[in-house]
Design a protein around this motif. Structure first.
Motif, PDB file in Angstrom:
ATOM      1  N   GLY A 106       0.788  -1.217   0.000  1.00 16.62           N
ATOM      2  CA  GLY A 106       0.000   0.000   0.000  1.00 16.62           C
ATOM      3  C   GLY A 106       0.824   1.273   0.000  1.00 16.62           C
ATOM      4  O   GLY A 106       0.524   2.217  -0.744  1.00 16.62           O
ATOM      5  N   LEU A 107       1.869   1.330   0.841  1.00 17.96           N
ATOM      6  CA  LEU A 107       2.696   2.533   0.895  1.00 17.96           C
ATOM      7  C   LEU A 107       3.470   2.734  -0.407  1.00 17.96           C
ATOM      8  O   LEU A 107       3.627   3.869  -0.877  1.00 17.96           O
ATOM      9  CB  LEU A 107       3.657   2.442   2.086  1.00 17.96           C
ATOM     10  N   LYS A 108       3.935   1.628  -0.991  1.00 22.14           N
ATOM     11  CA  LYS A 108       4.636   1.727  -2.275  1.00 22.14           C
ATOM     12  C   LYS A 108       3.675   2.206  -3.366  1.00 22.14           C
ATOM     13  O   LYS A 108       4.070   2.933  -4.283  1.00 22.14           O
ATOM     14  CB  LYS A 108       5.247   0.386  -2.656  1.00 22.14           C
ATOM     15  N   ALA A 109       2.412   1.799  -3.256  1.00 22.17           N
ATOM     16  CA  ALA A 109       1.412   2.249  -4.229  1.00 22.17           C
ATOM     17  C   ALA A 109       1.250   3.765  -4.163  1.00 22.17           C
ATOM     18  O   ALA A 109       1.193   4.443  -5.199  1.00 22.17           O
ATOM     19  CB  ALA A 109       0.073   1.559  -3.961  1.00 22.17           C
ATOM     20  N   ILE A 110       1.200   4.308  -2.944  1.00 21.45           N
ATOM     21  CA  ILE A 110       1.068   5.764  -2.787  1.00 21.45           C
ATOM     22  C   ILE A 110       2.281   6.479  -3.384  1.00 21.45           C
ATOM     23  O   ILE A 110       2.145   7.500  -4.071  1.00 21.45           O
ATOM     24  CB  ILE A 110       0.890   6.125  -1.300  1.00 21.45           C
ATOM     25  N   ASP A 111       3.470   5.927  -3.134  1.00 22.43           N
ATOM     26  CA  ASP A 111       4.687   6.513  -3.715  1.00 22.43           C
ATOM     27  C   ASP A 111       4.616   6.534  -5.236  1.00 22.43           C
ATOM     28  O   ASP A 111       4.994   7.525  -5.883  1.00 22.43           O
ATOM     29  CB  ASP A 111       5.932   5.723  -3.268  1.00 22.43           C
ATOM     30  N   ILE A 133      -8.229  -4.244  -1.201  1.00 21.67           N
ATOM     31  CA  ILE A 133      -8.482  -3.616   0.095  1.00 21.67           C
ATOM     32  C   ILE A 133      -7.464  -4.074   1.136  1.00 21.67           C
ATOM     33  O   ILE A 133      -6.850  -3.266   1.832  1.00 21.67           O
ATOM     34  CB  ILE A 133      -9.913  -3.907   0.579  1.00 21.67           C
ATOM     35  N   MET A 134      -7.264  -5.390   1.237  1.00 22.87           N
ATOM     36  CA  MET A 134      -6.361  -5.931   2.260  1.00 22.87           C
ATOM     37  C   MET A 134      -4.932  -5.929   1.732  1.00 22.87           C
ATOM     38  O   MET A 134      -4.540  -6.783   0.940  1.00 22.87           O
ATOM     39  CB  MET A 134      -6.814  -7.339   2.648  1.00 22.87           C
ATOM     40  N   LEU A 135      -4.163  -4.923   2.188  1.00 23.16           N
ATOM     41  CA  LEU A 135      -2.802  -4.717   1.702  1.00 23.16           C
ATOM     42  C   LEU A 135      -1.857  -4.448   2.872  1.00 23.16           C
ATOM     43  O   LEU A 135      -2.267  -3.866   3.879  1.00 23.16           O
ATOM     44  CB  LEU A 135      -2.743  -3.510   0.756  1.00 23.16           C
ATOM     45  N   PRO A 136      -0.593  -4.830   2.748  1.00 21.92           N
ATOM     46  CA  PRO A 136       0.394  -4.435   3.763  1.00 21.92           C
ATOM     47  C   PRO A 136       0.743  -2.955   3.609  1.00 21.92           C
ATOM     48  O   PRO A 136       0.611  -2.388   2.538  1.00 21.92           O
ATOM     49  CB  PRO A 136       1.601  -5.322   3.436  1.00 21.92           C
ATOM     50  N   GLY A 137       1.167  -2.331   4.700  1.00 18.87           N
ATOM     51  CA  GLY A 137       1.582  -0.929   4.641  1.00 18.87           C
ATOM     52  C   GLY A 137       0.429   0.026   4.842  1.00 18.87           C
ATOM     53  O   GLY A 137       0.377   0.766   5.816  1.00 18.87           O
ATOM     54  N   TYR A 154      -8.698   1.197   1.700  1.00 22.16           N
ATOM     55  CA  TYR A 154      -9.520   2.330   2.116  1.00 22.16           C
ATOM     56  C   TYR A 154      -8.644   3.556   2.391  1.00 22.16           C
ATOM     57  O   TYR A 154      -9.008   4.682   2.033  1.00 22.16           O
ATOM     58  CB  TYR A 154     -10.323   1.966   3.354  1.00 22.16           C
ATOM     59  N   ASP A 155      -7.493   3.336   3.052  1.00 22.68           N
ATOM     60  CA  ASP A 155      -6.574   4.455   3.314  1.00 22.68           C
ATOM     61  C   ASP A 155      -6.055   5.043   2.003  1.00 22.68           C
ATOM     62  O   ASP A 155      -5.962   6.266   1.851  1.00 22.68           O
ATOM     63  CB  ASP A 155      -5.383   3.973   4.157  1.00 22.68           C
ATOM     64  N   ILE A 156      -5.703   4.159   1.061  1.00 22.92           N
ATOM     65  CA  ILE A 156      -5.188   4.622  -0.233  1.00 22.92           C
ATOM     66  C   ILE A 156      -6.268   5.385  -0.983  1.00 22.92           C
ATOM     67  O   ILE A 156      -5.999   6.402  -1.638  1.00 22.92           O
ATOM     68  CB  ILE A 156      -4.681   3.431  -1.075  1.00 22.92           C
ATOM     69  N   MET A 157      -7.515   4.930  -0.854  1.00 17.69           N
ATOM     70  CA  MET A 157      -8.624   5.592  -1.539  1.00 17.69           C
ATOM     71  C   MET A 157      -8.786   7.019  -1.050  1.00 17.69           C
ATOM     72  O   MET A 157      -9.058   7.940  -1.835  1.00 17.69           O
ATOM     73  CB  MET A 157      -9.916   4.795  -1.297  1.00 17.69           C
ATOM     74  N   GLU A 158      -8.601   7.245   0.253  1.00 16.97           N
ATOM     75  CA  GLU A 158      -8.668   8.603   0.800  1.00 16.97           C
ATOM     76  C   GLU A 158      -7.595   9.489   0.177  1.00 16.97           C
ATOM     77  O   GLU A 158      -7.807  10.685  -0.047  1.00 16.97           O
ATOM     78  CB  GLU A 158      -8.500   8.557   2.324  1.00 16.97           C
TER      79      GLU A 158
END
Length: 217
Positions: free
Chosen positions: A34-39, A53-57, A61-65
């Motif tokens: 998830g964090l790498k996706a945001i990067d 939805i179920m991701l490490p990092g 839902y957090d990424i969607m925000e």
């Protein structure tokens, strides 16, 4: 070219989606964290994000925000199938919600619908030396115009959008013939034979035993 980011912690699923969307003409990148996706979203432009939805990092839902202010369309792809999960995803701003396991043809179709909604579809479709201008509804082969019937054109577009994917006979009938569907009719086979000749696809548009047809490009 349309750029799609696939975010899923299961690499085999990422690879499956990547192979099929790439075959349909999209440029894909995949990430399992998830964090790498945001990067990646911060550093590269994307036209669509397929998000688990179920991701490490950081979970989906957090990424969607994080994605929502960027106005990038999102399709949730997840094993969470309860209504409350779908409602939450859609309320967060997702355009669609697809539950695993899913049919690849359905995934490609949903991607196409969302991209059309955002006016991000490619005007031209191509497979080898065959080019389809959907806006003008014109087909060329090696630069020369090809005249097709409505049904032949519908099949052509469907095959090109799903290159290298085996399409069931029922799917082809449903998408092209609609209410005219006849399960025991040889109409499909005759149209495919004509399409092969007109496109020069005698070796590319192959029959798949007990399934239907596949355009191999």
């Amino acid at each position: 070219m349309i750029r799609i980011l696939i975010v899923d912690d299961e690499k085999p699923i990422c690879d499956l989606i990547d192979i099929n969307l790439s075959a349909a003409g999209y440029h894909c990148k995949a990430v399992q964290d998830g964090l790498k996706a945001i990067d990646m979203i911060e550093s590269e432009p994307f036209d669509l994000i397929l998000l688990d939805i179920m991701l490490p990092g950081a979970d989906g839902y957090d990424i969607m925000e994080y994605i929502r202010p960027l106005k990038i369309p999102v399709i949730f792809i997840t094993a969470k199938h309860e209504v409350k999960d779908r409602v939450k995803g859609l309320k967060l701003g997702a355009e669609d919600y697809l539950v695993k396991p899913f049919d690849v043809v359905e995934l490609v179709a949903r991607v196409e619908v969302v991209l059309r909604r955002y006016n991000k579809t490619e005007v031209l479709l191509a497979a080898g030396n065959v080019v389809v201008d959907e806006e003008a509804r014109k087909v060329t082969r090696a630069g020369r115009p090809v005249v097709l019937t409505n049904k032949e054109y519908g099949l052509l577009v469907l095959f090109i959008r799903n290159k290298n994917i085996a399409l069931f006979r029922e799917t082809l009938y449903e998408k092209v013939w609609g209410d005219e569907y006849l399960a025991d009719s040889r109409t499909l086979d005759l149209h495919v034979q004509r399409l092969r000749r007109k496109m020069g696809w005698e070796d590319n548009l192959v029959a798949v035993y007990k399934v239907g047809y596949r355009l191999e490009i």
